[in-house]
Design an enzyme around this catalytic site. Sequence first.
Site, mmCIF file in Angstrom:
data_model
loop_
_atom_site.group_PDB
_atom_site.id
_atom_site.type_symbol
_atom_site.label_atom_id
_atom_site.label_comp_id
_atom_site.label_asym_id
_atom_site.label_seq_id
_atom_site.Cartn_x
_atom_site.Cartn_y
_atom_site.Cartn_z
ATOM 1 N N PHE A 1 43.392 -136.724 -21.719
ATOM 2 C CA PHE A 1 42.701 -136.898 -20.447
ATOM 3 C C PHE A 1 42.560 -135.547 -19.766
ATOM 4 C CE2 PHE A 1 42.106 -141.384 -19.252
ATOM 5 C CZ PHE A 1 42.622 -141.982 -20.386
ATOM 6 N N CYS B 1 36.040 -134.920 -5.631
ATOM 7 C CA CYS B 1 35.179 -136.091 -5.734
ATOM 8 C C CYS B 1 34.189 -136.073 -4.575
ATOM 9 C CB CYS B 1 36.010 -137.373 -5.679
ATOM 10 S SG CYS B 1 34.996 -138.877 -5.838
ATOM 11 N N CYS C 1 34.591 -144.306 -0.851
ATOM 12 C CA CYS C 1 35.463 -144.991 -1.806
ATOM 13 C C CYS C 1 36.891 -144.953 -1.247
ATOM 14 C CB CYS C 1 35.379 -144.298 -3.161
ATOM 15 S SG CYS C 1 36.338 -145.126 -4.437
ATOM 16 N N CYS D 1 40.841 -145.644 -4.082
ATOM 17 C CA CYS D 1 41.195 -144.781 -5.212
ATOM 18 C C CYS D 1 42.709 -144.716 -5.449
ATOM 19 C CB CYS D 1 40.668 -143.372 -4.947
ATOM 20 S SG CYS D 1 40.888 -142.265 -6.353
ATOM 21 N N ASP D 2 43.099 -144.803 -6.707
ATOM 22 C CA ASP D 2 44.523 -144.794 -7.069
ATOM 23 C C ASP D 2 44.989 -143.432 -7.587
ATOM 24 O OD1 ASP D 2 43.273 -144.660 -9.529
ATOM 25 O OD2 ASP D 2 44.150 -146.516 -10.331
ATOM 26 N N THR D 3 44.192 -142.383 -7.367
ATOM 27 C CA THR D 3 44.412 -141.128 -8.092
ATOM 28 C C THR D 3 44.514 -139.917 -7.181
ATOM 29 O OG1 THR D 3 43.181 -142.014 -9.951
ATOM 30 C CG2 THR D 3 43.406 -139.637 -9.874
ATOM 31 N N GLU E 1 34.543 -141.002 -17.500
ATOM 32 C CA GLU E 1 34.724 -142.043 -16.478
ATOM 33 C C GLU E 1 34.017 -141.523 -15.236
ATOM 34 O OE1 GLU E 1 36.982 -144.838 -16.560
ATOM 35 O OE2 GLU E 1 37.734 -144.478 -18.587
ATOM 36 N N HIS F 1 48.003 -149.068 -18.749
ATOM 37 C CA HIS F 1 48.975 -147.972 -18.621
ATOM 38 C C HIS F 1 49.942 -148.221 -17.468
ATOM 39 C CE1 HIS F 1 45.370 -147.093 -16.324
ATOM 40 N NE2 HIS F 1 45.991 -146.192 -15.613
HETATM 41 C C1 LIG Z 1 40.114 -142.448 -10.566
HETATM 42 S S1 LIG Z 1 38.535 -142.877 -11.210
HETATM 43 C C2 LIG Z 1 37.867 -141.297 -11.699
HETATM 44 C C3 LIG Z 1 36.480 -141.374 -12.293
HETATM 45 C C4 LIG Z 1 35.331 -141.639 -11.325
HETATM 46 N N1 LIG Z 1 35.452 -140.952 -10.089
HETATM 47 C C5 LIG Z 1 35.179 -143.124 -11.090
HETATM 48 O O1 LIG Z 1 35.430 -143.590 -9.965
HETATM 49 O O2 LIG Z 1 34.795 -143.813 -12.029
HETATM 50 C C6 LIG Z 1 38.923 -143.641 -12.795
HETATM 51 C C7 LIG Z 1 38.784 -145.144 -12.845
HETATM 52 O O3 LIG Z 1 39.777 -145.745 -12.026
HETATM 53 C C8 LIG Z 1 39.180 -146.802 -11.308
HETATM 54 N N2 LIG Z 1 39.994 -147.054 -10.121
HETATM 55 C C9 LIG Z 1 40.238 -146.206 -9.112
HETATM 56 N N3 LIG Z 1 41.038 -146.765 -8.189
HETATM 57 C C10 LIG Z 1 41.324 -148.005 -8.640
HETATM 58 C C11 LIG Z 1 42.123 -149.088 -8.126
HETATM 59 N N4 LIG Z 1 42.754 -148.993 -6.950
HETATM 60 N N5 LIG Z 1 42.198 -150.224 -8.861
HETATM 61 C C12 LIG Z 1 41.545 -150.329 -10.054
HETATM 62 N N6 LIG Z 1 40.792 -149.350 -10.583
HETATM 63 C C13 LIG Z 1 40.678 -148.204 -9.880
HETATM 64 C C14 LIG Z 1 37.789 -146.268 -11.013
HETATM 65 O O4 LIG Z 1 36.883 -147.273 -10.610
HETATM 66 C C15 LIG Z 1 37.433 -145.680 -12.355
HETATM 67 O O5 LIG Z 1 36.962 -146.671 -13.224
HETATM 68 N N1 LIG Z 2 46.385 -144.101 -19.423
HETATM 69 C C1 LIG Z 2 45.397 -143.909 -18.558
HETATM 70 N N2 LIG Z 2 44.202 -144.474 -18.794
HETATM 71 C C2 LIG Z 2 43.201 -144.227 -17.911
HETATM 72 N N3 LIG Z 2 41.914 -144.670 -17.988
HETATM 73 C C3 LIG Z 2 41.226 -144.152 -16.946
HETATM 74 C C4 LIG Z 2 42.082 -143.364 -16.175
HETATM 75 C C5 LIG Z 2 41.597 -142.539 -15.064
HETATM 76 O O1 LIG Z 2 42.346 -142.229 -14.150
HETATM 77 O O2 LIG Z 2 40.412 -142.186 -15.103
HETATM 78 C C6 LIG Z 2 43.346 -143.422 -16.782
HETATM 79 C C7 LIG Z 2 44.637 -142.853 -16.521
HETATM 80 O O3 LIG Z 2 44.925 -142.179 -15.524
HETATM 81 N N4 LIG Z 2 45.613 -143.119 -17.451
HETATM 82 S S1 SF4 Z 3 37.865 -143.907 -7.662
HETATM 83 FE FE1 SF4 Z 3 38.653 -141.984 -6.792
HETATM 84 S S2 SF4 Z 3 37.776 -140.427 -8.059
HETATM 85 FE FE2 SF4 Z 3 36.547 -142.283 -8.448
HETATM 86 S S3 SF4 Z 3 34.883 -142.271 -6.937
HETATM 87 FE FE3 SF4 Z 3 36.547 -143.316 -5.945
HETATM 88 S S4 SF4 Z 3 37.598 -141.663 -4.805
HETATM 89 FE FE4 SF4 Z 3 36.348 -140.683 -6.325
HETATM 90 MG MG LIG Z 4 43.816 -143.577 -13.399
#
Ligand SMILES: C[S@@+](CC[C@H](N)C(=O)[O-])C[C@H]1O[C@@H](n2cnc3c(N)ncnc32)[C@H](O)[C@@H]1O
Ligand SMILES: Nc1nc2[nH]cc(C(=O)O)c2c(=O)[nH]1
Ligand code: SF4
Ligand SMILES: [Mg+2]
Length: 220
Positions: A25, A31, A46, A49-51, A120, A214
Amino acid sequence: MTYSVKEIFYTLQGEGTHAGRPAVFCRFAGCNLWTGREEDRPKAICQFCDTDFVGTDGLGGGKFGTAQDLAARIASFWPDTAQGRDGRRFVVLTGGEPLLQVDVELIEALHAQGFEIAVETNGTVAAPPGLDWICVSPKAGSTLVQTSGHELKLVVPQAGFDDAKLAEFEAMDFVQRRVQPMDSASPEARRHATEWAVQWCLDHPRWMLSVQTHKTLGIR
Ligand SMILES: C[S@@+](CC[C@H](N)C(=O)[O-])C[C@H]1O[C@@H](n2cnc3c(N)ncnc32)[C@H](O)[C@@H]1O
Ligand SMILES: Nc1nc2[nH]cc(C(=O)O)c2c(=O)[nH]1
Ligand code: SF4
Ligand SMILES: [Mg+2]
């Protein structure tokens, strides 16, 4: 082009079609739908977001001055004992929003390193040519530009995505359509999201479920 990368790690793809597949990855910093700062979350487009995609301070992160440098760093995370499925290495470009930075030069450099390339994306930026797997995850309140690809992965439920909007998504040019339950701090909300997603698939059998394996596995 300088690439800003939050982190690089080797794990199993947790979500969607390729769940369970070993992948490097590469998480790009930044973003266009959220600054990544908690204090800005309530006014972000958005909000779920979990990231953490802020900065370049994660494992393997940094600034890379050339596509070759970044591709070589990504390749250094692949175990040199194995080539992967079909003799190809597998990289998932994510973020943040990777398509703010991914360009043809990087795609060519990763192919030269023997990688099959998945991305992604939130779909607000058109994908450059050459990507091997495009997974689009639309966000309510944003304008979807990338309306075709291999996988549509909709996080549900999202206020603003009603049945009519989901029918619109279903008609788009994707090979696979999946719904992924929205993760959050609230167990009730998580259960509701999971039930919503399961019922959606049962009622609309062109759709399949994506779970964030994961997180249950306790791996990255
Ligand atoms: C962190 S995003 C990064 C890539 C891109 N910005 C996007 O949103 O697709 C990676 C994936 O995690 C999903 N995701 C983010 N937050 C989430 C949440 N709280 N629950 C489930 N999926 C989530 C997003 O929709 C995306 O499919
Ligand atoms: N194992 C693992 N799989 C993923 N698939 C999408 C992810 C992401 O954050 O984009 C993710 C991530 O963060 N970890
Ligand atoms: S899930 Fe996180 S990284 Fe993806 S669009 Fe939303 S704020 Fe941006
Ligand atoms: Mg993730």
